[in-house]
Design an enzyme around this catalytic site. Structure first.
Site, PDB file in Angstrom:
ATOM      1  N   SER A  43       7.941  -0.985   4.279  1.00  0.00           N
ATOM      2  CA  SER A  43       8.291  -2.143   3.452  1.00  0.00           C
ATOM      3  C   SER A  43       8.753  -3.302   4.338  1.00  0.00           C
ATOM      4  O   SER A  43       7.988  -3.775   5.177  1.00  0.00           O
ATOM      5  CB  SER A  43       9.347  -1.737   2.429  1.00  0.00           C
ATOM      6  OG  SER A  43       9.470  -2.690   1.405  1.00  0.00           O
ATOM      7  N   GLU A  51       1.278   0.737  -6.339  1.00  0.00           N
ATOM      8  CA  GLU A  51       2.225  -0.281  -5.864  1.00  0.00           C
ATOM      9  C   GLU A  51       1.744  -1.694  -6.156  1.00  0.00           C
ATOM     10  O   GLU A  51       0.572  -2.006  -5.940  1.00  0.00           O
ATOM     11  CB  GLU A  51       2.411  -0.184  -4.349  1.00  0.00           C
ATOM     12  CG  GLU A  51       2.922   1.123  -3.825  1.00  0.00           C
ATOM     13  CD  GLU A  51       3.317   0.980  -2.366  1.00  0.00           C
ATOM     14  OE1 GLU A  51       4.059   0.044  -2.036  1.00  0.00           O
ATOM     15  OE2 GLU A  51       2.854   1.797  -1.562  1.00  0.00           O
ATOM     16  N   HIS A 100       5.841   3.010  -4.079  1.00  0.00           N
ATOM     17  CA  HIS A 100       6.317   2.348  -2.868  1.00  0.00           C
ATOM     18  C   HIS A 100       7.072   3.329  -1.964  1.00  0.00           C
ATOM     19  O   HIS A 100       8.011   3.995  -2.389  1.00  0.00           O
ATOM     20  CB  HIS A 100       7.224   1.189  -3.273  1.00  0.00           C
ATOM     21  CG  HIS A 100       7.537   0.237  -2.162  1.00  0.00           C
ATOM     22  ND1 HIS A 100       6.570  -0.539  -1.550  1.00  0.00           N
ATOM     23  CD2 HIS A 100       8.702  -0.070  -1.550  1.00  0.00           C
ATOM     24  CE1 HIS A 100       7.137  -1.306  -0.631  1.00  0.00           C
ATOM     25  NE2 HIS A 100       8.424  -1.028  -0.604  1.00  0.00           N
TER      26      HIS A 100
END
Length: 306
Positions: free
Chosen positions: A153, A248, A278
């Site tokens: 991320s 996602e 995610h």
């Protein structure tokens, strides 16, 4: 009522994110995040500072909770890991199990980086910390070819920006990089922000844009190539593995980045895991896909060491 392991994971995640409101403070958010990802295994963390940045070694040994053996990690191989959390939450502690399993899968030691977080330390503090750690490893005698990078991320954003900075300054590049649900477009322009909105239990476009604004402030555009690698020239990067879940909203951040990196002549492998959310890799105790992805990352890294 019986539910699938994936639905149980989604319910846990929604239980945390759904409790946050506009006035929820960052301290509460960090505490909730640490509780959500509290390790189920005893993971030894060796904390110290490197280049003025808080870091910790995570080195697999023995066996994991399932009994899978962890061969001794090669201390000559170093994976530097940058955790996710929207630049606001997350830590080496919250990601220590993921790092332990990457150490096992790749047969290397993992250096987790507790880079500075917003809002106390906004852009470009995390990138400065990443550069400081990488340069300190080189100054300490670690060869660039014996280093790989990984991040999830926001941590994936840091990894890519670090690679671009190293390329542009002519510094030695690491061997490879693994990116998990990487946040490559802080402007959140991909179609997946609409097409996956109903499936994603974590990120919605407005939320992503709000996190980006909190990290960047008003002076930096989220489409600036210096903060959103998707918009940067992508030539001369080391081999990359991008893993992302098909459920996602951030799917296109990986999909479009991989396409553009390949168009620039790079070796960018995209692995899209059906139905996954995610950074599903953090749920290795619940999801076989998480364990599969970690093993894929380990094999990719093993192929890249000198």
């Amino acid at each position: 009522m019986n539910t699938t392991p994936l639905q149980q994971v989604i319910d846990r995640v929604r239980g945390v994110y759904g409790s946050w409101r506009r006035d929820t403070g960052v301290t509460r958010m960090r505490e909730d995040w640490e509780a959500l990802f509290a390790p189920r295994e005893e993971i030894a963390l060796s904390h110290f500072t490197l280049g003025g940045v808080d870091v910790a070694w995570v080195i697999a040994s023995g066996a994991d909770a399932s009994g899978a053996a962890a061969p001794d990690a090669d201390s000559a191989r170093t994976l530097v890991y940058f955790h996710g959390g929207g630049f606001r939450v997350g830590s080496v502690r919250s990601h220590c199990e993921l790092m332990w399993h990457l150490s096992r899968a790749a047969g290397c030691r993992v250096l987790g980086v507790d880079y500075r977080l917003a809002p106390e330390h906004a852009h470009p503090a995390p990138l400065h910390d990443a550069l400081a750690v990488y340069r300190a490893l080189l100054a300490g005698g670690v060869e660039a070819g014996d280093i790989a990078l990984a991040g999830d991320s926001a941590g994936g954003n840091i990894v890519l920006n670090l690679l671009l900075q190293l390329r542009d300054t002519g510094e030695p590049m690491p061997a490879r990089a693994v990116l998990m649900s990487a946040w490559t477009d802080l402007a959140a322009t991909g179609e997946s922000y609409q097409t996956r909105a109903g499936a994603d239990p974590i990120h919605q476009q407005r939320m992503i844009q709000s996190m980006a604004a909190g990290y960047l402030g008003v002076a930096v555009s989220p489409e600036d190539p210096a903060v959103s690698p998707l918009y940067a020239p992508l030539h001369d990067l080391p081999p990359l593995l991008l893993q992302v879940g098909d459920a996602e909203t951030v799917l296109d951040d990986s999909r479009l980045f991989a396409q553009r990196a390949q168009a620039a002549g790079g070796a960018a492998t995209l692995s899209v895991y059906p139905h996954m959310i995610h950074v599903f890799q953090q749920f290795m105790h619940d999801l076989p896909e998480a364990r599969e992805a970690i093993d894929e990352a380990g094999a990719f890294l093993r192929d890249g060491w000198h």
